[in-house]
Motif scaffolding. Structure first.
Motif, PDB file in Angstrom:
ATOM      1  N   VAL A 147       0.827  -1.214   0.000  1.00 52.67           N
ATOM      2  CA  VAL A 147       0.000   0.000   0.000  1.00 52.67           C
ATOM      3  C   VAL A 147       0.855   1.255   0.000  1.00 52.67           C
ATOM      4  O   VAL A 147       0.436   2.278  -0.552  1.00 52.67           O
ATOM      5  CB  VAL A 147      -1.037   0.023   1.146  1.00 52.67           C
ATOM      6  N   GLN A 148       2.050   1.197   0.573  1.00 53.30           N
ATOM      7  CA  GLN A 148       2.939   2.360   0.537  1.00 53.30           C
ATOM      8  C   GLN A 148       3.502   2.601  -0.858  1.00 53.30           C
ATOM      9  O   GLN A 148       4.004   3.680  -1.150  1.00 53.30           O
ATOM     10  CB  GLN A 148       4.074   2.190   1.553  1.00 53.30           C
ATOM     11  N   HIS A 149       3.398   1.589  -1.726  1.00 54.91           N
ATOM     12  CA  HIS A 149       3.825   1.732  -3.118  1.00 54.91           C
ATOM     13  C   HIS A 149       2.639   1.858  -4.070  1.00 54.91           C
ATOM     14  O   HIS A 149       2.775   1.686  -5.272  1.00 54.91           O
ATOM     15  CB  HIS A 149       4.723   0.551  -3.522  1.00 54.91           C
ATOM     16  N   GLY A 150       1.464   2.125  -3.520  1.00 53.01           N
ATOM     17  CA  GLY A 150       0.310   2.434  -4.365  1.00 53.01           C
ATOM     18  C   GLY A 150      -0.678   1.310  -4.611  1.00 53.01           C
ATOM     19  O   GLY A 150      -1.637   1.489  -5.350  1.00 53.01           O
ATOM     20  N   ALA A 151      -0.487   0.133  -4.017  1.00 55.39           N
ATOM     21  CA  ALA A 151      -1.428  -0.967  -4.223  1.00 55.39           C
ATOM     22  C   ALA A 151      -2.777  -0.647  -3.573  1.00 55.39           C
ATOM     23  O   ALA A 151      -2.846   0.065  -2.570  1.00 55.39           O
ATOM     24  CB  ALA A 151      -0.872  -2.260  -3.640  1.00 55.39           C
ATOM     25  N   ASP A 152      -3.824  -1.174  -4.140  1.00 51.67           N
ATOM     26  CA  ASP A 152      -5.181  -0.965  -3.657  1.00 51.67           C
ATOM     27  C   ASP A 152      -5.508  -1.991  -2.567  1.00 51.67           C
ATOM     28  O   ASP A 152      -5.573  -3.187  -2.848  1.00 51.67           O
ATOM     29  CB  ASP A 152      -6.160  -1.113  -4.822  1.00 51.67           C
ATOM     30  N   PRO A 153      -5.723  -1.556  -1.318  1.00 52.64           N
ATOM     31  CA  PRO A 153      -6.019  -2.515  -0.251  1.00 52.64           C
ATOM     32  C   PRO A 153      -7.299  -3.307  -0.492  1.00 52.64           C
ATOM     33  O   PRO A 153      -7.418  -4.455  -0.077  1.00 52.64           O
ATOM     34  CB  PRO A 153      -6.112  -1.657   1.011  1.00 52.64           C
ATOM     35  N   HIS A 154      -8.266  -2.705  -1.189  1.00 57.04           N
ATOM     36  CA  HIS A 154      -9.512  -3.417  -1.506  1.00 57.04           C
ATOM     37  C   HIS A 154      -9.248  -4.568  -2.480  1.00 57.04           C
ATOM     38  O   HIS A 154      -9.815  -5.646  -2.342  1.00 57.04           O
ATOM     39  CB  HIS A 154     -10.553  -2.459  -2.086  1.00 57.04           C
ATOM     40  N   ALA A 155      -8.376  -4.332  -3.454  1.00 58.80           N
ATOM     41  CA  ALA A 155      -8.027  -5.390  -4.408  1.00 58.80           C
ATOM     42  C   ALA A 155      -7.280  -6.512  -3.700  1.00 58.80           C
ATOM     43  O   ALA A 155      -7.521  -7.696  -3.973  1.00 58.80           O
ATOM     44  CB  ALA A 155      -7.186  -4.815  -5.546  1.00 58.80           C
ATOM     45  N   ILE A 156      -6.387  -6.161  -2.789  1.00 60.77           N
ATOM     46  CA  ILE A 156      -5.670  -7.180  -2.024  1.00 60.77           C
ATOM     47  C   ILE A 156      -6.675  -7.988  -1.209  1.00 60.77           C
ATOM     48  O   ILE A 156      -6.632  -9.220  -1.200  1.00 60.77           O
ATOM     49  CB  ILE A 156      -4.597  -6.542  -1.118  1.00 60.77           C
ATOM     50  N   GLY A 203      -7.466 -16.396   6.468  1.00 63.36           N
ATOM     51  CA  GLY A 203      -6.251 -16.041   7.189  1.00 63.36           C
ATOM     52  C   GLY A 203      -6.386 -14.731   7.926  1.00 63.36           C
ATOM     53  O   GLY A 203      -7.358 -13.985   7.745  1.00 63.36           O
ATOM     54  N   PRO A 204      -5.396 -14.417   8.749  1.00 64.67           N
ATOM     55  CA  PRO A 204      -5.477 -13.206   9.570  1.00 64.67           C
ATOM     56  C   PRO A 204      -5.435 -11.896   8.787  1.00 64.67           C
ATOM     57  O   PRO A 204      -6.100 -10.942   9.170  1.00 64.67           O
ATOM     58  CB  PRO A 204      -4.285 -13.326  10.521  1.00 64.67           C
ATOM     59  N   LEU A 205      -4.696 -11.836   7.691  1.00 66.96           N
ATOM     60  CA  LEU A 205      -4.672 -10.598   6.919  1.00 66.96           C
ATOM     61  C   LEU A 205      -6.046 -10.318   6.335  1.00 66.96           C
ATOM     62  O   LEU A 205      -6.563  -9.202   6.434  1.00 66.96           O
ATOM     63  CB  LEU A 205      -3.613 -10.650   5.816  1.00 66.96           C
ATOM     64  N   GLY A 206      -6.664 -11.323   5.745  1.00 66.38           N
ATOM     65  CA  GLY A 206      -8.001 -11.136   5.189  1.00 66.38           C
ATOM     66  C   GLY A 206      -9.017 -10.757   6.248  1.00 66.38           C
ATOM     67  O   GLY A 206      -9.859  -9.882   6.036  1.00 66.38           O
ATOM     68  N   ALA A 207      -8.940 -11.401   7.408  1.00 66.86           N
ATOM     69  CA  ALA A 207      -9.872 -11.090   8.495  1.00 66.86           C
ATOM     70  C   ALA A 207      -9.682  -9.654   8.989  1.00 66.86           C
ATOM     71  O   ALA A 207     -10.657  -8.931   9.225  1.00 66.86           O
ATOM     72  CB  ALA A 207      -9.691 -12.081   9.634  1.00 66.86           C
ATOM     73  N   ALA A 208      -8.431  -9.225   9.140  1.00 67.52           N
ATOM     74  CA  ALA A 208      -8.164  -7.854   9.576  1.00 67.52           C
ATOM     75  C   ALA A 208      -8.676  -6.856   8.544  1.00 67.52           C
ATOM     76  O   ALA A 208      -9.303  -5.851   8.892  1.00 67.52           O
ATOM     77  CB  ALA A 208      -6.666  -7.655   9.824  1.00 67.52           C
ATOM     78  N   LEU A 209      -8.436  -7.137   7.260  1.00 67.81           N
ATOM     79  CA  LEU A 209      -8.906  -6.223   6.219  1.00 67.81           C
ATOM     80  C   LEU A 209     -10.425  -6.213   6.137  1.00 67.81           C
ATOM     81  O   LEU A 209     -11.024  -5.167   5.871  1.00 67.81           O
ATOM     82  CB  LEU A 209      -8.284  -6.582   4.869  1.00 67.81           C
ATOM     83  N   ASP A 210     -11.077  -7.351   6.390  1.00 69.57           N
ATOM     84  CA  ASP A 210     -12.536  -7.361   6.431  1.00 69.57           C
ATOM     85  C   ASP A 210     -13.036  -6.412   7.514  1.00 69.57           C
ATOM     86  O   ASP A 210     -13.989  -5.663   7.308  1.00 69.57           O
ATOM     87  CB  ASP A 210     -13.070  -8.771   6.696  1.00 69.57           C
ATOM     88  N   LEU A 211     -12.409  -6.454   8.675  1.00 68.04           N
ATOM     89  CA  LEU A 211     -12.808  -5.582   9.774  1.00 68.04           C
ATOM     90  C   LEU A 211     -12.528  -4.106   9.465  1.00 68.04           C
ATOM     91  O   LEU A 211     -13.312  -3.232   9.810  1.00 68.04           O
ATOM     92  CB  LEU A 211     -12.109  -5.999  11.068  1.00 68.04           C
ATOM     93  N   LEU A 212     -11.410  -3.850   8.806  1.00 67.32           N
ATOM     94  CA  LEU A 212     -11.028  -2.469   8.497  1.00 67.32           C
ATOM     95  C   LEU A 212     -11.761  -1.900   7.291  1.00 67.32           C
ATOM     96  O   LEU A 212     -12.069  -0.707   7.257  1.00 67.32           O
ATOM     97  CB  LEU A 212      -9.519  -2.397   8.243  1.00 67.32           C
ATOM     98  N   LEU A 213     -12.006  -2.730   6.284  1.00 69.16           N
ATOM     99  CA  LEU A 213     -12.531  -2.224   5.004  1.00 69.16           C
ATOM    100  C   LEU A 213     -13.935  -2.721   4.687  1.00 69.16           C
ATOM    101  O   LEU A 213     -14.489  -2.343   3.664  1.00 69.16           O
ATOM    102  CB  LEU A 213     -11.606  -2.657   3.857  1.00 69.16           C
ATOM    103  N   GLY A 214     -14.487  -3.569   5.525  1.00 66.88           N
ATOM    104  CA  GLY A 214     -15.772  -4.178   5.228  1.00 66.88           C
ATOM    105  C   GLY A 214     -16.861  -3.216   4.861  1.00 66.88           C
ATOM    106  O   GLY A 214     -17.665  -3.475   3.978  1.00 66.88           O
ATOM    107  N   GLY A 215     -16.898  -2.059   5.498  1.00 67.93           N
ATOM    108  CA  GLY A 215     -17.938  -1.084   5.211  1.00 67.93           C
ATOM    109  C   GLY A 215     -17.549  -0.066   4.154  1.00 67.93           C
ATOM    110  O   GLY A 215     -18.336   0.803   3.803  1.00 67.93           O
ATOM    111  N   GLU A 216     -16.332  -0.148   3.658  1.00 66.79           N
ATOM    112  CA  GLU A 216     -15.869   0.847   2.681  1.00 66.79           C
ATOM    113  C   GLU A 216     -16.156   0.414   1.267  1.00 66.79           C
ATOM    114  O   GLU A 216     -16.144  -0.715   0.920  1.00 66.79           O
ATOM    115  CB  GLU A 216     -14.349   1.084   2.843  1.00 66.79           C
TER     116      GLU A 216
END
Length: 104
Positions: free
Chosen positions: A68-77, A91-104
């Motif tokens: 993400v610091q190099h411009g990748a889209d966190p939603h695409a990841i 996995g934990p990365l997906g679960a964390a991103l669901d919690l952070l981005l789920g409503g975005e």
């Protein structure tokens, strides 16, 4: 080869931490954002320090943060990560991103 410049976070930045569970394992996440609200870095750890689960969680968060610091889209990841037959993050990365981005 074209390399996107790394966008660095301010030296002083707020972060939030939260806990969650994936496959019966407990994780802690800490996230910091760029001034415009985008996720700029993510740290993950497992309750069993130095275990394989902890190392994998930490490594995935480091790679995500660099991306993400190099411009990748966190939603695409988030969309590209493994999911079970019910659509829940495997996995934990997906679960964390669901919690952070789920409503975005």
């Amino acid at each position: 080869m074209d390399h996107a410049a790394r966008e660095r976070l301010p030296s002083r930045r707020a972060s939030i931490s939260f806990e969650f569970e994936v496959a019966g394992l407990h994780y802690t996440a800490s996230v910091s954002r760029f001034p415009d609200g985008r996720i700029g870095e993510l740290f993950l750890s497992n309750h069993k320090s130095n275990s394989a689960a902890d190392t994998n969680a930490r490594d995935s968060a480091i790679v995500f943060s660099f991306a993400v610091q190099h411009g990748a889209d966190p939603h695409a990841i988030r969309r590209a990560l493994c999911r079970d037959s019910h659509g829940h993050a495997s996995g934990p990365l997906g679960a964390a991103l669901d919690l952070l981005l789920g409503g975005e």
